[in-house]
Design a protein around this motif. Structure first.
Motif: not given
Lengths: 91, 151
Positions: A9, A58, A83, A86, A88, B45-47, B49-50, B52-53, B56-57, B71, B87-90
């Protein structure tokens, strides 16, 4: 210089690049340097001096929220990963 | 799709969440990745943060992107809330919402259909899209792992 990984984004600010370089000893300094090269990106990350709720940053494997926030140290060899959270909910 | 609904039912009354990753540029959802809801909440809901990283890696190393981000809503319809939209960012992802609200209704039993709907969310604008069920994506679990390494 540190390597900064850019999420989809925000790639409109980096000409489509997934990773760019930036220098600075802290996350805040790296973001200022990013802004000087890729105008507009800072406003997508920070408002009134604090990191957006929607954004995770990070340094290597550490979420900066648990490592000093915007003052978290960055080394020349670090990878800074940005990042979007994610998240909502029904409300 | 069955796995997304099953995950949503299993985590009810909390919201369930996850992604279906696919090769970049393909728009094919192939690899089902259920995520933990770090908020463990019926309304959020929330992924983690660790997680999430790592997610994505992992996707980066496979040249994948999140084709579907899903969700569940546990008490309301399968439509993006204001929070979801903010929050939508993709912009390239399909945002899938499942509603498990019928599970609250004991009398109607477990056989009732979960609502399953899909949206694009770009710059705060929500566009619903039709969901077409395609059998072949079900083989997705193998993914790139069935290609022998040239080691």
């Amino acid at each position: 210089m540190a390597t900064v990984s850019i999420p989809t984004i925000l790639r409109t600010h980096t000409g489509g690049e997934k990773a760019v370089e930036a220098s600075g000893g802290t996350v805040a300094a790296v973001i200022d340097d990013l802004e000087s090269r890729h105008s507009g990106i800072k406003g997508r990350l920070i408002t009134d001096g604090s990191l957006h709720r929607f954004v995770n940053i990070y340094v290597d494997d550490e979420d900066v929220r648990f490592a000093g926030g915007l003052e978290a140290p960055v080394k020349d060899t670090s990878t800074v990963t940005i990042l979007p959270a994610v998240a909502g909910g029904m409300r | 799709m069955d796995e997304i609904v099953a995950h949503s039912r299993r985590d009810h009354p909390d919201e369930a969440c996850g992604v279906v990753a696919g090769p970049e540029g393909s728009d094919r959802p192939e690899r089902f990745i259920p995520m933990l809801n770090a908020a463990r909440s019926p309304t959020f809901y929330e992924f983690d943060s660790g997680d999430l990283l790592r997610l994505y890696r992992d996707m980066d190393s496979r040249d994948e992107v999140p084709v579907v981000i899903y969700h569940s809503h546990t008490a309301t319809e399968a439509y993006p809330s204001r929070t979801d939209i903010s929050y939508a960012s993709e912009p390239d992802a399909h945002y899938v919402l499942v509603s498990t609200r019928s599970q609250n209704d004991e009398a109607s039993g477990p056989g009732n259909e979960a609502e399953f709907r899909s949206y694009r969310i770009v710059d705060g604008v929500v566009t619903e899209e039709q969901v077409e069920v395609v059998e072949t994506y079900m083989f997705a679990h193998t993914g790139a792992d069935d290609v022998p390494d040239n080691a």
